[in-house]
Design a protein around this motif. Structure first.
Motif, PDB file in Angstrom:
ATOM      1  N   LEU A  11     -15.595  -9.645 -13.634  1.00  0.00           N
ATOM      2  CA  LEU A  11     -16.594  -8.727 -13.352  1.00  0.00           C
ATOM      3  C   LEU A  11     -16.243  -8.249 -11.988  1.00  0.00           C
ATOM      4  N   VAL A  12     -16.396  -7.043 -11.786  1.00  0.00           N
ATOM      5  CA  VAL A  12     -16.149  -6.165 -10.486  1.00  0.00           C
ATOM      6  C   VAL A  12     -16.986  -4.870 -10.727  1.00  0.00           C
ATOM      7  N   GLN A  13     -17.281  -4.639  -9.407  1.00  0.00           N
ATOM      8  CA  GLN A  13     -17.917  -3.300  -9.204  1.00  0.00           C
ATOM      9  C   GLN A  13     -17.158  -2.109  -9.568  1.00  0.00           C
ATOM     10  N   ALA A  14     -17.503  -0.901  -9.822  1.00  0.00           N
ATOM     11  CA  ALA A  14     -16.912   0.164  -9.590  1.00  0.00           C
ATOM     12  C   ALA A  14     -16.043   0.235  -8.378  1.00  0.00           C
ATOM     13  N   GLY A  15     -14.687   1.025  -8.587  1.00  0.00           N
ATOM     14  CA  GLY A  15     -14.100   1.192  -7.338  1.00  0.00           C
ATOM     15  C   GLY A  15     -13.285  -0.004  -6.939  1.00  0.00           C
ATOM     16  N   GLY A  16     -13.575  -1.226  -7.332  1.00  0.00           N
ATOM     17  CA  GLY A  16     -12.997  -2.519  -7.040  1.00  0.00           C
ATOM     18  C   GLY A  16     -11.464  -2.782  -7.544  1.00  0.00           C
ATOM     19  N   SER A  17     -11.061  -3.808  -7.387  1.00  0.00           N
ATOM     20  CA  SER A  17      -9.827  -3.998  -8.307  1.00  0.00           C
ATOM     21  C   SER A  17      -9.607  -5.311  -8.709  1.00  0.00           C
ATOM     22  N   ASN A  83      -6.653  -0.783  -9.779  1.00  0.00           N
ATOM     23  CA  ASN A  83      -7.345  -0.461  -8.723  1.00  0.00           C
ATOM     24  C   ASN A  83      -8.412   0.711  -9.185  1.00  0.00           C
ATOM     25  N   SER A  84      -9.402   1.208  -8.216  1.00  0.00           N
ATOM     26  CA  SER A  84     -10.341   1.977  -8.503  1.00  0.00           C
ATOM     27  C   SER A  84     -10.868   2.204  -9.899  1.00  0.00           C
ATOM     28  N   LEU A  85     -11.238   0.776 -10.322  1.00  0.00           N
ATOM     29  CA  LEU A  85     -11.991   0.593 -11.563  1.00  0.00           C
ATOM     30  C   LEU A  85     -13.056   1.408 -11.761  1.00  0.00           C
ATOM     31  N   LYS A  86     -13.190   1.972 -13.032  1.00  0.00           N
ATOM     32  CA  LYS A  86     -14.398   2.631 -13.530  1.00  0.00           C
ATOM     33  C   LYS A  86     -15.120   1.753 -14.451  1.00  0.00           C
ATOM     34  N   PRO A  87     -16.530   1.955 -14.749  1.00  0.00           N
ATOM     35  CA  PRO A  87     -17.174   1.316 -15.997  1.00  0.00           C
ATOM     36  C   PRO A  87     -16.381   1.491 -17.320  1.00  0.00           C
ATOM     37  N   GLU A  88     -15.897   2.716 -17.511  1.00  0.00           N
ATOM     38  CA  GLU A  88     -15.119   3.103 -18.673  1.00  0.00           C
ATOM     39  C   GLU A  88     -13.913   2.149 -18.846  1.00  0.00           C
ATOM     40  N   ASP A  89     -13.322   1.460 -17.847  1.00  0.00           N
ATOM     41  CA  ASP A  89     -12.420   0.446 -18.016  1.00  0.00           C
ATOM     42  C   ASP A  89     -12.725  -0.870 -18.651  1.00  0.00           C
ATOM     43  N   THR A  90     -14.110  -0.901 -18.912  1.00  0.00           N
ATOM     44  CA  THR A  90     -14.510  -2.316 -19.237  1.00  0.00           C
ATOM     45  C   THR A  90     -14.097  -2.457 -20.630  1.00  0.00           C
ATOM     46  N   ALA A  91     -13.353  -3.538 -20.905  1.00  0.00           N
ATOM     47  CA  ALA A  91     -12.857  -3.922 -22.480  1.00  0.00           C
ATOM     48  C   ALA A  91     -12.186  -5.206 -22.405  1.00  0.00           C
TER      49      ALA A  91
END
Length: 115
Positions: A11-17, A83-91
């Motif tokens: 689990l990571v916050q948006a913008g995280g890596s 990097n620069s993870l977004k909520p839509e990268d959740t999978a």
């Protein structure tokens, strides 16, 4: 018997890596195309990125400039730096090894990006 074991999800916050790893057993790694795929809830599995035996890479448009795939043939391991993870990268992220007449999947690792 070939096994692919992914690790590094979480689990990571948006913008995280996050950095995912996929370790392969067997003797196919150095000659295999290695890929990362992902499947979000209610959606089909999609290609994220691949890397050829010689290091050539290809990325989905949605991750270009943010994700980087690399491989270490000495360690039979492929990596995905995200990097620069977004909520839509959740999978669930899956590793795949394939060649002309074979293909193997890992069991998957969950990546969750909170907004």
């Amino acid at each position: 018997q070939v096994q692919l074991v992914e690790s590094g999800g979480g689990l990571v916050q948006a913008g995280g890596s996050l950095r995912l790893s996929c370790a392969a057993s067997g003797n196919i790694f150095s000659r295999s195309v290695m890929g990362w795929y992902r499947q979000a809830p209610g959606k089909q599995r999609e290609l994220v990125t691949i890397i050829g035996p010689g290091g050539s890479t290809n990325y989905a448009d949605s991750v270009k400039g943010r994700f980087t795939i690399s491989r270490d043939n000495a360690k039979n391991t492929v990596y995905l730096q995200m990097n620069s993870l977004k909520p839509e990268d959740t999978a669930v992220y899956y590793c795949r090894a394939y060649g002309d007449n074979y293909g193997y999947w890992g069991q998957g690792t969950q990546v969750t990006v909170s907004s």
